[in-house]
Enzyme design. Sequence first.
Site, PDB file in Angstrom:
ATOM      1  N   GLU A 181       1.103  -0.873  -0.126  1.00 25.78           N
ATOM      2  CA  GLU A 181       0.028   0.179   0.006  1.00 25.78           C
ATOM      3  C   GLU A 181       0.920   1.325  -0.243  1.00 25.78           C
ATOM      4  OE1 GLU A 181      -1.380   3.330   1.827  1.00 25.78           O
ATOM      5  OE2 GLU A 181      -1.820   2.534   3.338  1.00 25.78           O
ATOM      6  N   CYS A 227      -2.180   8.135   4.975  1.00 22.16           N
ATOM      7  CA  CYS A 227      -2.305   7.511   3.186  1.00 22.16           C
ATOM      8  C   CYS A 227      -3.156   8.119   2.463  1.00 22.16           C
ATOM      9  CB  CYS A 227      -1.919   5.737   3.018  1.00 22.16           C
ATOM     10  SG  CYS A 227      -2.851   5.364   4.090  1.00 22.16           S
TER      11      CYS A 227
END
Length: 531
Positions: free
Chosen positions: A265, A301
Amino acid sequence: MIDQIGPNYIGFQTSQLGNSFSTYNPKELKDNQYRLYTATEDEINNAAELAEKAFYAYAELSGFRRAAFLEAIATEMEAIKEDIIKVYCSESGLPEGRANGELGRTCFQLRSYANHVRKEEHLNLKIDTADEERQPMPKPDLRKLSIPIGPIAVFGSSNFPLAYSTAGGDTASALAAGCTVVLKAHPMHAATSSLVALAILKAAKLTEMPEGVFSHLNSNTHQEGQLLVSHPAIKGVGFTGSLKGGRALFDLASKRKTPIPVFAEMGSMNPVIILPKAVENKVKWTTSIAASMALAAGQFCTNPGLLILFKDENSDAFISDLTKSLAETVDSCMLHPSIFENFQKNKAKLLNQKGVQLLSGTSTANTLENHINGEKVLAKVSAKTFIKNPELHEEVFGVFSLIIELEDTEDLFNLICSLEGQLTGSILGEEFEFKAFEREIKMLAHKVGRIIFNGVPTGVEVCESMLHGGPYPSTTDPRYTAVGVDSIQRWLRPLSYQNCPESLLPEALYNENNPMKMRRVNSKFNNESIV
């Protein structure tokens, strides 16, 4: 427990053959007291080999046994909560409230995975019984389930010392799946990681897990991670971090004699489309957008890096209010001076692009001490300029958002088409507007892992319906999530048995079924036994 911080933990044994290093206190601008030892090549090899040896025993354990292990990890972490919080804050500069919240999330996640594997819902059980009378050929008996793929290398993340690190989502889901784990601690919070590792290992002993089910390695260079991913015993990789780091591991794993999956990720710009009615309702949205931008100094994120709106009679007032709201948000410390330094470099690169207008913050680099209060930057560019310049599509990790002004609907559609893969895409407005922009929303669905209506992107709920992932480059595999029980599926592969004697089948595929287990039998989903 703090006095036990430092060595590598290879199974239940300690080892400290490498060089020593300290972590850094980003608020006090000095090294922490903790001395840690980098893993040598021999220690990495030993950890990987022990993980492989333990895997074959651990993979055979029931869902009940693995669930007990996961729950024990949560309990042991809570037992040393004060030590974990103290060290977490000294290494990250994050406030105690954030540390407590992240610890609670981590323990909740462990327990939710435990509940899932106890019911063996992750096994994806399917049975098609034989039909010897079928013409022109008899039908065989076929039974399928999912099995763990092998030892997993997990890389701790920089921005979540607990929830995406040592006992975080990658480790918890891999252990839930039946995989053993070798954890490479992030060097910025290696002491926090060490404490959590001690809790995991204590839980492993209490629940009688095989030695090697979990090992913990320290590092302060890229070499340790490269050696770990290259080891033939490792069968998968979990990573949360930068595009550069994730792609390097992906390429390394692909070049092995036997390639392995890397579930990385790697961040996202998380576009927020602000439709005209939301622009009109600026009081409601400017405050929440600013808070989302500034949360934890923008080190999420899912930080909203792109703010997209139509240039009209209300847009200037909206931008003005957003600039004021951002200035009023609470200052936050960045995790490390090196992260702040990268923020300064990436900020300057983007602001130097043609057509970009700075609205707040500075265009020049600040001194490293300024990472304690961070910096909040808002800039503006036209949609046509953004679409043409790929340099403007790169994430700036920190409090930095780029406002993109649209001239018309075609600008919006073309802009969405130009986007790379993202974790999230948000749309603010009224329901009638959503219908009017249905074409654009459908295109956005091909670019993101999660579409958010009338909400900001920060905040990732831990539940079964969450998808925390997205098309490349937000992740290396858009089919999977890093959050929620479905993340367990990353570490499994299907195995089918044909005409196998029942005595040799896994118990979950027996004719007689435990009512707790749901299976798909001859295309019907039920919990019944086969007569």
